[in-house]
Enzyme design. Structure first.
Site, PDB file in Angstrom:
ATOM      1  N   ASP A  33      -0.529   2.326   1.294  1.00  0.00           N
ATOM      2  CA  ASP A  33       0.611   1.701   0.615  1.00  0.00           C
ATOM      3  C   ASP A  33       1.752   1.460   1.599  1.00  0.00           C
ATOM      4  OD1 ASP A  33       2.227   0.710  -1.369  1.00  0.00           O
ATOM      5  OD2 ASP A  33       2.666   2.661  -2.277  1.00  0.00           O
TER       6      ASP A  33
ATOM      7  N   SER B 188      10.786   3.403  -4.521  1.00  0.00           N
ATOM      8  CA  SER B 188       9.574   3.005  -3.816  1.00  0.00           C
ATOM      9  C   SER B 188       9.929   2.312  -2.506  1.00  0.00           C
ATOM     10  CB  SER B 188       8.739   2.065  -4.683  1.00  0.00           C
ATOM     11  OG  SER B 188       8.214   2.741  -5.794  1.00  0.00           O
TER      12      SER B 188
ATOM     13  N   HIS C 207       3.235  -1.798  -2.554  1.00  0.00           N
ATOM     14  CA  HIS C 207       3.326  -2.156  -3.976  1.00  0.00           C
ATOM     15  C   HIS C 207       4.673  -2.780  -4.337  1.00  0.00           C
ATOM     16  CE1 HIS C 207       5.127   1.978  -4.476  1.00  0.00           C
ATOM     17  NE2 HIS C 207       5.804   1.363  -5.417  1.00  0.00           N
TER      18      HIS C 207
END
Length: 255
Positions: free
Chosen positions: A111, A203, A68
């Site tokens: 992910d 992230s 992402h």
């Protein structure tokens, strides 16, 4: 971006994109400069505001991060204070992007993203690769690990650091984490932390347990680390895929 649909429930992204950045370390402290030489700082340019993610070097020409963290990415290795042009830094462009073929940005399944660098990193005391976990290796609950990144240092995501931060974090029993995240947690994910962990801007950052990377920061709830764990993509479920991609895209000969 598809993952923004999760913003009200799961993703570390904020609807306000505070300061243009995502991610953070909650409950941690500044690391000893260059003590995490495998870590990468990612500047991501997208159709909206620019943002930051973390990543880690697994070969001279490959960095791993979260899928992402998509967009046009510039990778900086050997950094501690990302507000300065440190002599140790190597800023590299990405040649090719390899998201997992079954990545689902709506629910953050699979992910994981591999970045093939245009130039090989120069390995030295400030820039090194990190070992990946073995294929399908499980990390027992209670395992002590370390999470590092340049994400926000406040639970509301409004204060992002210039210098690399780290926090000691404990792996949480998967079934207990499943009770918190319900159907959003799958067998390809793992959880760690409770009142400490990741936030906006972390992230893609690595979860390292005994000198081996075991997880990639994927998502959590807001406010960050507020008695809820951080969810990680579990590296061991993708180790074979990572090696397959690197082998196919190699311009480096090994004996």
């Amino acid at each position: 971006m598809p993952q923004q649909l999760l913003v009200l429930f799961l993703s570390f992204q904020l609807t306000t994109n505070v300061g243009g950045y995502w991610g953070k370390i909650i409950g941690g402290h500044e690391v000893k400069p260059h003590s995490k030489p495998y870590i990468a700082y990612l500047e991501v340019q997208d159709v909206g505001l620019p943002f930051r993610c973390g990543g880690f070097l697994v070969r001279e020409d490959f960095v791993v991060t979260a899928a992402h963290c998509n967009g046009h990415i510039t990778v900086t290795l050997g950094a501690h204070d990302i507000s300065k042009k440190e002599a140790t830094q190597q800023k590299l462009q990405v040649e090719s992007y390899y998201p997992h073929p079954e990545y689902n940005g709506f629910v953050l399944l699979n992910d994981i993203l591999l970045l093939k660098l245009r130039k090989r990193a120069v390995l030295n005391e400030n820039v090194t690769v990190i070992k990946l976990s073995k294929s399908n290796e499980d990390v027992p609950d209670g395992t002590k690990c370390v999470l590092a990144g340049w994400g926000s240092v406040t639970a509301n995501g409004r204060r992002v650091p210039k210098k690399l931060q780290e926090v000691n974090i404990t792996v949480l029993d998967w079934s207990k984490c499943k009770q918190i995240y319900n159907r959003h947690l799958t067998s390809d994910m793992m959880c760690a932390g409770y009142e400490e962990g990741a936030c906006i801007g972390d992230s893609g950052s690595p979860l390292v347990c005994q000198d081996t990377v075991q997880g990639i920061v994927s998502f959590g709830r807001s406010p960050c680390a507020n008695r809820t764990p951080t969810v990680f993509t579990q590296i061991s479920k993708y180790t074979n895929w990572i090696h397959e991609i690197m082998a196919k895209k190699s311009d480096i000969l090994y004996s």
